[in-house]
Motif scaffolding. Sequence first.
Motif, mmCIF file in Angstrom:
data_model
loop_
_atom_site.group_PDB
_atom_site.id
_atom_site.type_symbol
_atom_site.label_atom_id
_atom_site.label_comp_id
_atom_site.label_asym_id
_atom_site.label_seq_id
_atom_site.Cartn_x
_atom_site.Cartn_y
_atom_site.Cartn_z
ATOM 1 N N ILE A 41 -39.999 -77.567 -31.823
ATOM 2 C CA ILE A 41 -40.211 -78.836 -32.234
ATOM 3 C C ILE A 41 -41.474 -79.226 -32.121
ATOM 4 C CG2 ILE A 41 -39.691 -81.417 -31.862
ATOM 5 C CD1 ILE A 41 -36.764 -80.541 -31.369
ATOM 6 N N ALA A 42 -41.975 -79.218 -30.919
ATOM 7 C CA ALA A 42 -43.510 -79.353 -30.579
ATOM 8 C C ALA A 42 -44.515 -78.549 -31.449
ATOM 9 C CB ALA A 42 -43.753 -79.108 -29.063
ATOM 10 N N GLN A 43 -44.045 -77.304 -31.690
ATOM 11 C CA GLN A 43 -44.983 -76.720 -32.500
ATOM 12 C C GLN A 43 -44.891 -77.054 -34.064
ATOM 13 O OE1 GLN A 43 -43.402 -72.834 -31.619
ATOM 14 N NE2 GLN A 43 -44.567 -72.905 -29.428
ATOM 15 N N SER A 44 -43.926 -77.185 -34.741
ATOM 16 C CA SER A 44 -43.815 -77.815 -35.741
ATOM 17 C C SER A 44 -44.437 -79.090 -36.282
ATOM 18 C CB SER A 44 -42.175 -78.181 -36.191
ATOM 19 O OG SER A 44 -41.732 -79.003 -35.500
ATOM 20 N N LEU A 45 -44.879 -79.712 -35.128
ATOM 21 C CA LEU A 45 -45.682 -81.015 -35.339
ATOM 22 C C LEU A 45 -47.286 -80.624 -35.485
ATOM 23 C CD1 LEU A 45 -44.007 -83.376 -32.504
ATOM 24 C CD2 LEU A 45 -44.012 -83.575 -35.165
ATOM 25 N N ASP A 46 -47.491 -79.295 -35.578
ATOM 26 C CA ASP A 46 -48.768 -78.788 -35.542
ATOM 27 C C ASP A 46 -49.658 -79.277 -34.544
ATOM 28 O OD1 ASP A 46 -48.478 -77.937 -38.419
ATOM 29 O OD2 ASP A 46 -48.665 -80.021 -39.218
ATOM 30 N N THR A 47 -48.985 -79.119 -33.417
ATOM 31 C CA THR A 47 -49.683 -79.389 -32.036
ATOM 32 C C THR A 47 -50.442 -78.145 -31.598
ATOM 33 O OG1 THR A 47 -47.787 -78.856 -31.088
ATOM 34 C CG2 THR A 47 -47.973 -81.174 -31.167
ATOM 35 N N THR A 48 -51.070 -78.429 -30.420
ATOM 36 C CA THR A 48 -51.859 -77.303 -29.845
ATOM 37 C C THR A 48 -51.443 -77.415 -28.368
ATOM 38 O OG1 THR A 48 -53.714 -78.377 -29.572
ATOM 39 C CG2 THR A 48 -53.798 -76.784 -31.459
ATOM 40 N N VAL A 49 -51.204 -76.115 -27.666
ATOM 41 C CA VAL A 49 -51.080 -76.440 -26.008
ATOM 42 C C VAL A 49 -52.264 -76.985 -25.445
ATOM 43 C CG1 VAL A 49 -50.517 -75.088 -24.036
ATOM 44 C CG2 VAL A 49 -49.355 -74.370 -26.041
ATOM 45 N N SER A 50 -52.246 -77.989 -24.731
ATOM 46 C CA SER A 50 -53.355 -78.604 -24.109
ATOM 47 C C SER A 50 -53.411 -78.485 -22.631
ATOM 48 C CB SER A 50 -53.370 -80.277 -24.569
ATOM 49 O OG SER A 50 -51.915 -80.920 -23.951
ATOM 50 N N ARG A 51 -52.266 -78.116 -22.141
ATOM 51 C CA ARG A 51 -52.421 -77.727 -20.443
ATOM 52 C C ARG A 51 -51.145 -76.749 -20.353
ATOM 53 N NH1 ARG A 51 -54.091 -83.193 -18.628
ATOM 54 N NH2 ARG A 51 -53.908 -84.124 -20.345
ATOM 55 N N LYS A 52 -51.252 -76.557 -19.286
ATOM 56 C CA LYS A 52 -49.772 -75.551 -18.657
ATOM 57 C C LYS A 52 -49.688 -75.616 -17.042
ATOM 58 C CE LYS A 52 -49.435 -71.479 -20.230
ATOM 59 N NZ LYS A 52 -49.555 -69.970 -20.446
ATOM 60 N N LEU A 53 -48.732 -76.094 -16.700
ATOM 61 C CA LEU A 53 -48.569 -76.500 -15.232
ATOM 62 C C LEU A 53 -47.324 -75.474 -14.726
ATOM 63 C CD1 LEU A 53 -48.960 -79.584 -16.284
ATOM 64 C CD2 LEU A 53 -49.495 -79.455 -13.765
#
Length: 384
Positions: free
Chosen positions: A352-364
């Motif tokens: 769902i997040a990827q379908s919004l044309d997002t990019t990974v901004s951070r990883k914890l």
Amino acid sequence: MKAIKVVNPKQERAFLELPGRINAGDPFYIRPLDKDVRAVFDPKKNKLFAQGTCERFLFYTSEGELFGRVAVFINPRYKQSQPTGGIGFFDCTNNQRQAHFIFDFAKNFLQERGMQAMDGPINFGERDKFWGLLTEGHQEPLYGMNYNPLYYKELFESYGFKNYFDQLCYSRPVHGEVSRVFTVMHTRHSRNPLLSARRLTRKNLEKFAKDFTHIYNSAWASHGQGKQMEPGKALRMFQMMKPVINEHICWFVYEKEEPIAMWINLPDLNQWFKYLDGKFGLWQKLRFLWLKKTKPNTKMVGIVFGVVPKWQKTGLDGYMIMEGTNHLRVHTDFQTTELQWIGDFNPKMMRIAQSLDTTVSRKLTTYRYLFDSQAPFERHPVLD
């Protein structure tokens, strides 16, 4: 080297102030509010103390120099395949030997109490705050999010901690183009006279808290060791958020009058709290109110996104997102939205997040260390 248990106000002050010294000179560091950190360790505010164990420690060199801190705890609600304790609020100078001394101390503390593994850095509470080690995407942290120097990753991994799971944050510009799939789904569902999208209003918090509970229990309660939420708890949560709720960025979808989807966002409070240096007394509260009125907040944070099972895979999420996006673009100053706390064990939410044309901004990263080095290590199970 020696460990000192935090038992008095002077030691607590040292515990709160050490991260600022560790991160001195880092332009992205934002000191968490002292009251939020204290609340984790206050038995009157953290109900886990009724059954759990939690202690804070400071670590000193033989010359008396403070070099690290950690909280060590056992959360009876943290059910894992083996008895697993936790460590959190870890901070240390860039010294592997000193870091390993802290980890050894925590391991012994937990072993003596029957634990067979330790996860960290995690919180003596829920995953929504102070959870995970920032391993990618060093930028200003969101409110309640851990922040640490880059070298912490090496300190953990050199000791033997392994990646149990990653929590991903996805970001996109509010005014960026939305996926065509979502626009198509919005057009389709807009023709359905039984559907309506409504934004949350403060004057009707009790109704929206009830609707939130219905959707949450239907869509999300089985995820991530979740449990059923009571309406009273949801209402208390909404009442706590009331001072910072922006009515333009919290949305619900209804079929007739039945709540079937929600998209809850909040302004990133760190955009204001970063000017308060961790304090929140009377003067800071007044300044906070002034900042809210005079300093536009350009970053909103996705807190919860859910669709009841009956409407999943129907494109209803596209309808809701387009309804909310079209509105907030006109009525708010937000330029960036960030979806946070999406586990890499949850492919549905990642899609769902990827379908919004997002990019990974951070990883914890949540690390796990098994006390028995011969025991098989397994990452967090993937959700269906």
